[in-house]
Write a protein that holds these residues in place. Structure first.
Motif, PDB file in Angstrom:
ATOM      1  N   ASP A 194      24.649   2.038  46.193  1.00 15.36           N
ATOM      2  CA  ASP A 194      25.442   2.905  47.058  1.00 15.36           C
ATOM      3  C   ASP A 194      25.422   2.314  48.459  1.00 15.36           C
ATOM      4  O   ASP A 194      24.378   2.288  49.125  1.00 15.36           O
ATOM      5  CB  ASP A 194      24.859   4.320  47.055  1.00 15.36           C
ATOM      6  CG  ASP A 194      25.762   5.329  47.753  1.00 15.36           C
ATOM      7  OD1 ASP A 194      26.960   5.036  47.912  1.00 15.36           O
ATOM      8  OD2 ASP A 194      25.271   6.408  48.125  1.00 15.36           O
ATOM      9  N   VAL A 195      26.566   1.806  48.913  1.00 21.46           N
ATOM     10  CA  VAL A 195      26.692   1.203  50.239  1.00 21.46           C
ATOM     11  C   VAL A 195      27.000   2.304  51.252  1.00 21.46           C
ATOM     12  O   VAL A 195      27.905   3.111  51.050  1.00 21.46           O
ATOM     13  CB  VAL A 195      27.802   0.135  50.255  1.00 21.46           C
ATOM     14  CG1 VAL A 195      28.086  -0.323  51.686  1.00 21.46           C
ATOM     15  CG2 VAL A 195      27.412  -1.052  49.390  1.00 21.46           C
ATOM     16  N   GLY A 196      26.255   2.327  52.355  1.00 22.16           N
ATOM     17  CA  GLY A 196      26.403   3.403  53.325  1.00 22.16           C
ATOM     18  C   GLY A 196      25.878   4.706  52.755  1.00 22.16           C
ATOM     19  O   GLY A 196      26.508   5.758  52.869  1.00 22.16           O
ATOM     20  N   CYS A 197      24.683   4.643  52.167  1.00 25.78           N
ATOM     21  CA  CYS A 197      24.177   5.757  51.352  1.00 25.78           C
ATOM     22  C   CYS A 197      23.702   6.943  52.164  1.00 25.78           C
ATOM     23  O   CYS A 197      23.441   8.008  51.609  1.00 25.78           O
ATOM     24  CB  CYS A 197      23.061   5.267  50.439  1.00 25.78           C
ATOM     25  SG  CYS A 197      21.586   4.670  51.301  1.00 25.78           S
ATOM     26  N   VAL A 233      30.998   3.151  47.274  1.00 31.28           N
ATOM     27  CA  VAL A 233      31.146   3.099  48.734  1.00 31.28           C
ATOM     28  C   VAL A 233      32.120   4.199  49.145  1.00 31.28           C
ATOM     29  O   VAL A 233      33.257   4.239  48.682  1.00 31.28           O
ATOM     30  CB  VAL A 233      31.608   1.696  49.208  1.00 31.28           C
ATOM     31  CG1 VAL A 233      32.879   1.247  48.510  1.00 31.28           C
ATOM     32  CG2 VAL A 233      31.781   1.664  50.712  1.00 31.28           C
ATOM     33  N   MET A 234      31.651   5.105  49.984  1.00 31.13           N
ATOM     34  CA  MET A 234      32.431   6.294  50.330  1.00 31.13           C
ATOM     35  C   MET A 234      32.553   6.417  51.840  1.00 31.13           C
ATOM     36  O   MET A 234      31.591   6.216  52.579  1.00 31.13           O
ATOM     37  CB  MET A 234      31.757   7.535  49.750  1.00 31.13           C
ATOM     38  CG  MET A 234      32.499   8.843  49.976  1.00 31.13           C
ATOM     39  SD  MET A 234      31.811  10.218  48.996  1.00 31.13           S
ATOM     40  CE  MET A 234      30.161  10.335  49.707  1.00 31.13           C
ATOM     41  N   SER A 235      33.763   6.762  52.284  1.00 31.76           N
ATOM     42  CA  SER A 235      34.038   6.996  53.711  1.00 31.76           C
ATOM     43  C   SER A 235      33.606   5.810  54.562  1.00 31.76           C
ATOM     44  O   SER A 235      32.944   5.964  55.586  1.00 31.76           O
ATOM     45  CB  SER A 235      33.335   8.282  54.179  1.00 31.76           C
ATOM     46  OG  SER A 235      33.788   9.384  53.452  1.00 31.76           O
ATOM     47  N   PHE A 236      34.013   4.625  54.147  1.00 30.48           N
ATOM     48  CA  PHE A 236      33.565   3.407  54.818  1.00 30.48           C
ATOM     49  C   PHE A 236      34.734   2.534  55.249  1.00 30.48           C
ATOM     50  O   PHE A 236      34.905   2.252  56.439  1.00 30.48           O
ATOM     51  CB  PHE A 236      32.643   2.618  53.889  1.00 30.48           C
ATOM     52  CG  PHE A 236      32.200   1.286  54.441  1.00 30.48           C
ATOM     53  CD1 PHE A 236      31.144   1.206  55.327  1.00 30.48           C
ATOM     54  CD2 PHE A 236      32.851   0.115  54.081  1.00 30.48           C
ATOM     55  CE1 PHE A 236      30.732  -0.017  55.851  1.00 30.48           C
ATOM     56  CE2 PHE A 236      32.462  -1.115  54.587  1.00 30.48           C
ATOM     57  CZ  PHE A 236      31.401  -1.181  55.479  1.00 30.48           C
ATOM     58  N   PHE A 237      35.567   2.081  54.320  1.00 27.08           N
ATOM     59  CA  PHE A 237      36.568   1.067  54.646  1.00 27.08           C
ATOM     60  C   PHE A 237      37.509   1.518  55.757  1.00 27.08           C
ATOM     61  O   PHE A 237      37.914   0.708  56.609  1.00 27.08           O
ATOM     62  CB  PHE A 237      37.366   0.688  53.394  1.00 27.08           C
ATOM     63  CG  PHE A 237      36.670  -0.295  52.503  1.00 27.08           C
ATOM     64  CD1 PHE A 237      36.703  -1.654  52.781  1.00 27.08           C
ATOM     65  CD2 PHE A 237      35.971   0.140  51.382  1.00 27.08           C
ATOM     66  CE1 PHE A 237      36.058  -2.565  51.966  1.00 27.08           C
ATOM     67  CE2 PHE A 237      35.316  -0.770  50.552  1.00 27.08           C
ATOM     68  CZ  PHE A 237      35.348  -2.125  50.842  1.00 27.08           C
ATOM     69  N   GLY A 241      34.930   4.431  44.844  1.00 25.76           N
ATOM     70  CA  GLY A 241      34.568   5.364  45.901  1.00 25.76           C
ATOM     71  C   GLY A 241      35.776   6.092  46.444  1.00 25.76           C
ATOM     72  O   GLY A 241      36.769   6.300  45.739  1.00 25.76           O
ATOM     73  N   ARG A 242      35.698   6.422  47.713  1.00 26.33           N
ATOM     74  CA  ARG A 242      36.730   7.229  48.344  1.00 26.33           C
ATOM     75  C   ARG A 242      36.786   6.877  49.824  1.00 26.33           C
ATOM     76  O   ARG A 242      35.768   6.558  50.444  1.00 26.33           O
ATOM     77  CB  ARG A 242      36.392   8.717  48.194  1.00 26.33           C
ATOM     78  CG  ARG A 242      37.515   9.643  48.617  1.00 26.33           C
ATOM     79  CD  ARG A 242      37.075  11.085  48.542  1.00 26.33           C
ATOM     80  NE  ARG A 242      36.264  11.469  49.693  1.00 26.33           N
ATOM     81  CZ  ARG A 242      35.768  12.681  49.870  1.00 26.33           C
ATOM     82  NH1 ARG A 242      35.962  13.613  48.972  1.00 26.33           N
ATOM     83  NH2 ARG A 242      35.063  12.956  50.951  1.00 26.33           N
ATOM     84  N   HIS A 243      37.987   6.910  50.368  1.00 25.11           N
ATOM     85  CA  HIS A 243      38.147   6.801  51.810  1.00 25.11           C
ATOM     86  C   HIS A 243      39.473   7.451  52.194  1.00 25.11           C
ATOM     87  O   HIS A 243      40.152   8.034  51.347  1.00 25.11           O
ATOM     88  CB  HIS A 243      38.059   5.346  52.291  1.00 25.11           C
ATOM     89  CG  HIS A 243      38.993   4.397  51.614  1.00 25.11           C
ATOM     90  ND1 HIS A 243      38.719   3.064  51.452  1.00 25.11           N
ATOM     91  CD2 HIS A 243      40.220   4.565  51.055  1.00 25.11           C
ATOM     92  CE1 HIS A 243      39.706   2.455  50.838  1.00 25.11           C
ATOM     93  NE2 HIS A 243      40.628   3.338  50.593  1.00 25.11           N
ATOM     94  N   MET A 285      41.798   9.197  49.471  1.00 27.74           N
ATOM     95  CA  MET A 285      42.181   8.237  48.444  1.00 27.74           C
ATOM     96  C   MET A 285      40.957   7.815  47.647  1.00 27.74           C
ATOM     97  O   MET A 285      39.993   7.289  48.204  1.00 27.74           O
ATOM     98  CB  MET A 285      42.815   7.013  49.119  1.00 27.74           C
ATOM     99  CG  MET A 285      43.458   6.023  48.170  1.00 27.74           C
ATOM    100  SD  MET A 285      44.277   4.683  49.115  1.00 27.74           S
ATOM    101  CE  MET A 285      43.067   3.381  48.935  1.00 27.74           C
ATOM    102  N   ARG A 286      40.967   8.072  46.344  1.00 20.09           N
ATOM    103  CA  ARG A 286      39.926   7.549  45.465  1.00 20.09           C
ATOM    104  C   ARG A 286      40.381   6.187  44.949  1.00 20.09           C
ATOM    105  O   ARG A 286      41.575   5.972  44.730  1.00 20.09           O
ATOM    106  CB  ARG A 286      39.672   8.482  44.288  1.00 20.09           C
ATOM    107  CG  ARG A 286      38.828   9.664  44.623  1.00 20.09           C
ATOM    108  CD  ARG A 286      38.258  10.353  43.400  1.00 20.09           C
ATOM    109  NE  ARG A 286      39.223  10.694  42.386  1.00 20.09           N
ATOM    110  CZ  ARG A 286      39.329  11.895  41.809  1.00 20.09           C
ATOM    111  NH1 ARG A 286      38.524  12.875  42.175  1.00 20.09           N
ATOM    112  NH2 ARG A 286      40.221  12.118  40.876  1.00 20.09           N
TER     113      ARG A 286
END
Length: 310
Positions: free
Chosen positions: A124-127, A203-207, A237-239, A303-304
């Motif tokens: 999990d990136v940015g966990c 990875v969620m809420s990152f890009f 993930g999602r952003h 966006m998933r």
């Protein structure tokens, strides 16, 4: 275990004008107190969607039902996070959002992780406080297969306090910056621990916090984390995305690039060219409620996504 030899500071300066975990810039210091007092980025009461987190803290952490809310609101938890990162994700308790469990790719990841004697590993990136990792562990995953990475090591420590599992969680938590090069003092230890070992990356809420160029760097780093010879690796993930991809000026002077399905595939095509790999993407727009991303309001959507080897 927490590997605490990396320190880069939080590069994901998040900024929030709306009470949502997807638009999470830190406001300028002078605006924090005012925004907090008006409830814009800080609320006193627990949000309406906190029930899944309550259940996790009861069943996974063993906190009695009568004590869960006090534990969540305790100064040792949210106030510690707020002191580190005064943003919407903290002020609105989004660090305890369990919405990721509704993603079909989460269910796929869980099923793969539950296969006995497999070598599937999950990062999990940015966990943040590691709520995704704890949910997987509660769902039956051997936590030694789980890894978390965040640029803020203090978030990782608060996670142990929040979930009361310092002596039981076997996950590897790494304090490091995914935007670092991975060479010498810029992520060398994270690379040693993670490179070539991961099967699934969340990875969620990152890009959406970064420019196109920074997103390319982050995506290339994530590819380095994946097992090179495994055809079934996945990033999901999602952003925040948009129906009309622009460059959006961040409040602190950065350019943030928001994607639709076409530009998201373009990004991974470009990354593939740079890394000698090929990728296909899947995208679903979820909704548009409650999101403000300066300059793109009205076109933004949650966006998933999934990214797979082509």
């Amino acid at each position: 275990m927490l590997f605490d030899f990396l320190w880069f500071g939080s590069q994901t300066a998040m900024g929030g004008s709306a009470p949502d975990d997807d638009d999470d810039e830190i406001p300028e210091p002078a605006a924090v107190a005012d925004a907090r007092s008006r409830g814009k980025i800080y609320i006193a009461d627990l949000p309406a969607d906190i029930e899944p987190a309550r259940r996790l803290l009861q069943r996974y952490s063993g906190i009695p039902a009568r004590d869960v809310d006090k534990h969540i609101q305790d100064i040792s938890q949210r106030e510690k996070l707020w002191a580190i990162h005064p943003s919407v994700s903290v002020g609105h308790y989004r660090f305890l959002s369990m919405q990721f469990t509704s993603d079909p790719r989460y269910k796929d990841a869980l099923n793969r992780l539950l296969v006995a004697d497999s070598d599937v590993a999950f990062l999990d990136v940015g966990c943040c406080v590691g709520q995704v990792l704890r949910q997987l562990a509660f769902d039956g995953v051997d936590s030694s297969r789980l890894y978390g990475m965040d640029s803020e090591s203090r978030f990782l420590r608060v996670g142990y306090e929040l979930f009361r599992d310092r002596d039981t969680l076997k996950a590897t938590l790494v304090a490091g910056d995914v935007l670092a090069s991975g060479e010498k003092d810029e992520g060398e230890d994270a690379s040693r621990l993670l490179n070539g070992k991961m099967t699934i990356i969340h990875v969620m809420s990152f890009f959406h916090l970064f420019s196109w160029q920074a997103q390319v760097r982050a995506a290339m780093r994530m590819i380095n984390f994946l097992k090179p010879d495994d055809a079934d690796v996945m990033i999901f993930g999602r952003h925040v995305g948009t129906t009309d991809p622009p460059d959006v000026e961040g409040r602190q002077g950065r350019q943030r690039y928001l994607h639709n399905a076409e530009t998201w595939q373009d990004l991974w095509d470009h990354v593939g060219e740079l890394t000698g790999t090929r990728w296909r993407t899947e995208v679903e727009f979820i909704d548009k409620a409650g999101i403000e991303m300066g300059g793109a309001d009205g076109t933004v959507r949650r966006m998933r996504f999934g990214v797979y080897k082509a």
